[in-house]
Motif scaffolding. Sequence first.
Motif, mmCIF file in Angstrom:
data_model
loop_
_atom_site.group_PDB
_atom_site.id
_atom_site.type_symbol
_atom_site.label_atom_id
_atom_site.label_comp_id
_atom_site.label_asym_id
_atom_site.label_seq_id
_atom_site.Cartn_x
_atom_site.Cartn_y
_atom_site.Cartn_z
ATOM 1 N N ILE A 1 6.882 -22.125 12.259
ATOM 2 C CA ILE A 1 7.561 -21.086 11.485
ATOM 3 C C ILE A 1 6.606 -19.906 11.371
ATOM 4 C CG2 ILE A 1 8.641 -20.484 9.286
ATOM 5 C CD1 ILE A 1 9.214 -23.461 8.898
ATOM 6 N N ASN A 2 7.091 -18.740 11.735
ATOM 7 C CA ASN A 2 6.231 -17.573 11.786
ATOM 8 C C ASN A 2 6.940 -16.382 11.154
ATOM 9 O OD1 ASN A 2 3.935 -15.975 12.695
ATOM 10 N ND2 ASN A 2 5.365 -15.100 14.174
ATOM 11 N N THR A 3 6.231 -15.671 10.302
ATOM 12 C CA THR A 3 6.742 -14.425 9.730
ATOM 13 C C THR A 3 5.678 -13.343 9.874
ATOM 14 O OG1 THR A 3 5.930 -14.956 7.506
ATOM 15 C CG2 THR A 3 8.171 -15.640 8.050
ATOM 16 N N ARG A 4 6.138 -12.114 10.065
ATOM 17 C CA ARG A 4 5.197 -11.004 10.236
ATOM 18 C C ARG A 4 5.801 -9.728 9.688
ATOM 19 N NH1 ARG A 4 3.389 -6.955 13.853
ATOM 20 N NH2 ARG A 4 1.102 -6.910 14.091
ATOM 21 N N LEU A 5 4.981 -8.958 8.994
ATOM 22 C CA LEU A 5 5.382 -7.675 8.429
ATOM 23 C C LEU A 5 4.453 -6.602 8.963
ATOM 24 C CD1 LEU A 5 6.314 -6.868 4.779
ATOM 25 C CD2 LEU A 5 4.464 -5.587 5.851
ATOM 26 N N SER A 6 5.048 -5.463 9.378
ATOM 27 C CA SER A 6 4.247 -4.359 9.905
ATOM 28 C C SER A 6 4.723 -3.048 9.281
ATOM 29 C CB SER A 6 4.377 -4.290 11.428
ATOM 30 O OG SER A 6 3.671 -3.177 11.949
ATOM 31 N N TYR A 7 3.760 -2.255 8.807
ATOM 32 C CA TYR A 7 4.074 -0.972 8.175
ATOM 33 C C TYR A 7 3.232 0.114 8.836
ATOM 34 C CZ TYR A 7 4.185 2.736 4.645
ATOM 35 O OH TYR A 7 4.317 3.942 3.994
ATOM 36 N N THR A 8 3.882 1.213 9.238
ATOM 37 C CA THR A 8 3.170 2.332 9.850
ATOM 38 C C THR A 8 3.296 3.570 8.975
ATOM 39 O OG1 THR A 8 5.087 3.051 11.147
ATOM 40 C CG2 THR A 8 3.611 1.440 12.159
ATOM 41 N N GLU A 9 2.238 4.389 8.978
ATOM 42 C CA GLU A 9 2.196 5.575 8.129
ATOM 43 C C GLU A 9 1.475 6.696 8.868
ATOM 44 O OE1 GLU A 9 2.623 8.048 4.764
ATOM 45 O OE2 GLU A 9 3.521 6.088 5.205
ATOM 46 N N PRO A 10 2.104 7.887 8.972
ATOM 47 C CA PRO A 10 1.384 9.034 9.547
ATOM 48 C C PRO A 10 0.365 9.563 8.546
ATOM 49 C CG PRO A 10 3.596 9.670 8.841
ATOM 50 C CD PRO A 10 3.500 8.193 8.636
ATOM 51 N N LEU A 11 -0.903 9.571 8.947
ATOM 52 C CA LEU A 11 -1.982 9.998 8.060
ATOM 53 C C LEU A 11 -2.326 11.470 8.243
ATOM 54 C CD1 LEU A 11 -4.302 6.881 8.516
ATOM 55 C CD2 LEU A 11 -2.574 7.267 6.751
ATOM 56 N N ALA A 12 -2.104 11.977 9.421
ATOM 57 C CA ALA A 12 -2.330 13.392 9.733
ATOM 58 C C ALA A 12 -1.446 13.718 10.926
ATOM 59 C CB ALA A 12 -3.804 13.656 10.026
ATOM 60 N N LYS A 13 -1.607 14.932 11.466
ATOM 61 C CA LYS A 13 -0.731 15.350 12.549
ATOM 62 C C LYS A 13 -0.774 14.382 13.729
ATOM 63 C CE LYS A 13 0.102 19.135 15.796
ATOM 64 N NZ LYS A 13 -0.331 20.458 16.270
ATOM 65 N N ASP A 14 -1.944 13.940 14.132
ATOM 66 C CA ASP A 14 -2.084 13.079 15.299
ATOM 67 C C ASP A 14 -2.709 11.732 14.972
ATOM 68 O OD1 ASP A 14 -1.111 15.115 17.060
ATOM 69 O OD2 ASP A 14 -3.065 16.099 16.889
ATOM 70 N N ILE A 15 -2.796 11.403 13.703
ATOM 71 C CA ILE A 15 -3.454 10.162 13.290
ATOM 72 C C ILE A 15 -2.439 9.289 12.546
ATOM 73 C CG2 ILE A 15 -5.338 9.137 11.974
ATOM 74 C CD1 ILE A 15 -6.857 11.742 12.292
ATOM 75 N N PHE A 16 -2.397 8.021 12.956
ATOM 76 C CA PHE A 16 -1.428 7.097 12.374
ATOM 77 C C PHE A 16 -2.129 5.791 12.020
ATOM 78 C CE2 PHE A 16 0.558 9.853 15.448
ATOM 79 C CZ PHE A 16 1.644 10.359 14.760
ATOM 80 N N GLY A 17 -1.663 5.193 10.948
ATOM 81 C CA GLY A 17 -2.218 3.925 10.514
ATOM 82 C C GLY A 17 -1.163 2.842 10.511
ATOM 83 N N GLU A 18 -1.601 1.617 10.711
ATOM 84 C CA GLU A 18 -0.705 0.462 10.671
ATOM 85 C C GLU A 18 -1.362 -0.655 9.881
ATOM 86 O OE1 GLU A 18 1.374 -2.978 13.456
ATOM 87 O OE2 GLU A 18 -0.141 -1.637 14.283
ATOM 88 N N ILE A 19 -0.582 -1.285 9.038
ATOM 89 C CA ILE A 19 -1.024 -2.470 8.297
ATOM 90 C C ILE A 19 -0.051 -3.593 8.618
ATOM 91 C CG2 ILE A 19 -1.456 -3.473 6.033
ATOM 92 C CD1 ILE A 19 -2.005 -0.680 4.976
#
Length: 926
Positions: free
Chosen positions: A517-535
Amino acid sequence: MKKFLSGIILLLLMSVAHAQTGSIKGVVSDTTNKKPVPFAVIALLTPKDSLLYAFTRSDRDGSFLLPAVAPGKYIVQITQSSFADYVDEVDMGKEALDLKTIAITPKSKLLQEVIIKSGNPIKIKGDTIVYTADSFKVGPNANVEALLKKLPGIQVDKNGQIKAMGEVVSKVLVDGEEFFGDDPGIAIKNLRADAVREVQVYDKKSDQAEFTGIDDGQKSKTINLKLKDDRKKGYFGKLELAGGLQRETGSRYNSAAMINAFRGKRKFAAYFISGNTGKDGLDWQDEQNYAGQGDQYSVSLDEASGNLNYAWNGGDDGDVYVNTDEGFARNWNGGLHYSNKLNDNNNINAGLKFNKLNYRRGSAGFSQTFLPDTSFSENNVENNFLQKQQYKFNVTYDLKLDSMNSIRVTGNVSALRSETDNINYSDAVNKGGGLVNTSDKFITNTTDKLNLNTNILWKHKFKKPKRTLSVTAEIRYGGVDGRGYLQALNQFYDNGSFIRKDSIDQYKTTITANTTINTRLSYTEPLAKDIFGEINYGVNAAIGDNDRTNFGKTTLGKYEDRIDSLSNTFRQNIITHRGGVNLRYIKKKYNFSVGMGLASTAFALHDISRSRDYHYNFLNLFPSASFNYTMKNNRSMRFNYNGSTRQPSLSQLQPLRENNNPLNLYIGNPNLKQTFRHGFNMGYNGYSMMKQRGVYANASFSFAQNAITNSITLDNLGRRITTPVNADGIYNGNLYMSFNRKIKSLDMHMNFGPNINFGRNVDFINGLKNKSTRLSAGMNLGFSKSRDDVYDVSWYVSLNQTRNRSSLNNTPVSFFSMEHNVDASYYINKNLIIGSEAEFNYRQQTSAFDRNNNNIVWNAFLSKFMVKKTLVLKLSVEDILNQNNVINRVVTSNYLSETNTQRLKRYWLLTLIWNFSKNARAPGSD
């Protein structure tokens, strides 16, 4: 050999020679606003056939430069999505040509778009190369594979592997969708080329990147076959019947039927293939080339014993891999495919496949095992029989809830029954030639497997661009119910003098059940014009039960006497929590990312039979980094690093003696640690449409901490006990390069590619640490030339030198191998084709491999087209010289072997193929 190498060097020098060239430059401008037009495509075409000679894009200031243009007349075509096409003729001299300012008109100023030139054979749409299928001539009723071989920049080797612009194609789609689920090789081999309107080649982004709009650098070379509109109305297909009477080997036959039916956005397809020539059109390699499937239940050669093993290697459906190029196979394959876009928000894709196989395989070989103070040599004869039936069903349903939310549900079911028989005889002698042991064994197994998989993916987009959330939930189940008999007689000798014998007569059962059994959550957020973060964060729970029981005979002759030393009930519970953070910097031409994952894994292993528990806890980091740089004109480079762990399998952990081969016992090790692997990969890819010249290079290197290897104990009677252990110092690396180009002066295509593979393995032989190194270097060279409706000819050669050395055996093992392949066909007239193919295999004789195993496999055919080319009558002969055989050489740290496997030899077939269609253009019409 010197003359051969000199000839190769001369050909290479000729291929790189080129005439004096100049350049063309200019500036693209907007006629209305008097501003430069950036990113317009400037294409240079040859006027005779409108073939693409060169192309580039205008810079931000509208300027462009086409370098290295040979003198002559050309057509300049300028396209930009917001402007009407511009077409003009130019005469290129030996000096640079300045076109100065070229004004193009916005579409908004026109009553309708003016199309100056249509039907170009090759077009560039953004990052996609589009080939107009009808612009490339193929034979009547040719399949898609034949079409791909004609397209500039695409190569299809003799094994069916496809490369586009030097990169291996990992997925083939039909109208943007998978065709028959995980087996798109059906489309390549069975769809007709005249049903295809366009062939699109592009780098497909990962599903996550397509959803978020954030390029994660993960791309796969993809081919999409766009069918003609008139082929998506009514139906089309083919029927094939083939047979040939033989006395010595038994009569041969093949039959195939396929139909594709369309109604609006609904697609239905069905196929049936049956035969006993080993050519079923649905081989394992197709799935590996195009579908990217994982490891499966397999039939493989055991390096230590030379035996054929049926082993579970993980994977999705538990299929049994059988290499039908070896042995003798009779198969029945069938499948149904259905897809429908119900409306703009609902889409379904489903497939059902059936496979039945009867297979037999005979082999004979020898092996040598080296110890510090002695060695053993073994001769082996083996016969294997397999019967299997399998059903697979897959379905994918996409539901778009609204503009911000969507759900995808995927399900897979696979049911398999296999029955195997293995008959084996072997004898071993010591270094002085004295007999050490003989072994006769007979093993039967009946196995039922069931695999289920369900996956649900919810994706949500926020109002802020590129802020996204996705949640995945998945459950997998795999169950095995196996039973069989082991009968063996082993006799032992002291330098030829009989000592004793051991006999085995047992009944075995194996019952396993594994749930994940596997679960996964992914959230992306633009931090600046060309910079993006993912958790991201995920939880994985794996539960496995394994019950293996061996029974001996009672005095009444029944298999009811449980053998405790060979029986065990084992349970494995693994819980993993993993979180990660990724940071991406994305520009138009380049992007890079760095990330770090942290995982906590808890093992709880319960040896129920022995009332023992084993508990392990691991905390691991998963670093990653990547860099991708895209240059102009289809050139790019990339670098990737990944750190990952590999957990021991249940069979490696289970402390149970496995005696399927009584002379080669295997005992698991519950004290194994998990492996941490570091992997580095870098590559370069470049292709010039102008020159029809491409370069592809890739280098990779990996090493592991606590790698799982083997500790092997051999006694003076030739018995072997293998136990998995951890060791450091193991690494692997490879370098592969491919150069392909068209030699315009000869109207010929050339491919050249060197390759190097190297590595070091560490194992333990009778308690002594053994380090073994391997080095394999080779090269491939090929030429092809064709003329529409006249001839096709190709020549290919592969050279390889292999060298292995072990610290416990100072004598290196080295041998050379070579393969030549010549393939040619000639049109006697427009309705009659003759063709032939010959393959020569050379394997160097050495002190270890002293047998002459060279052979030539020569095939030929004659085809006649009738009834407006909807009917094909073909006479073919396979292996005219009756030399077809399979030789496998295995060289490890203290072991080498050579096995000769039976294979279908000379036979002939008379084939009739009928291509049919309704509401579609007839195959033979213009």
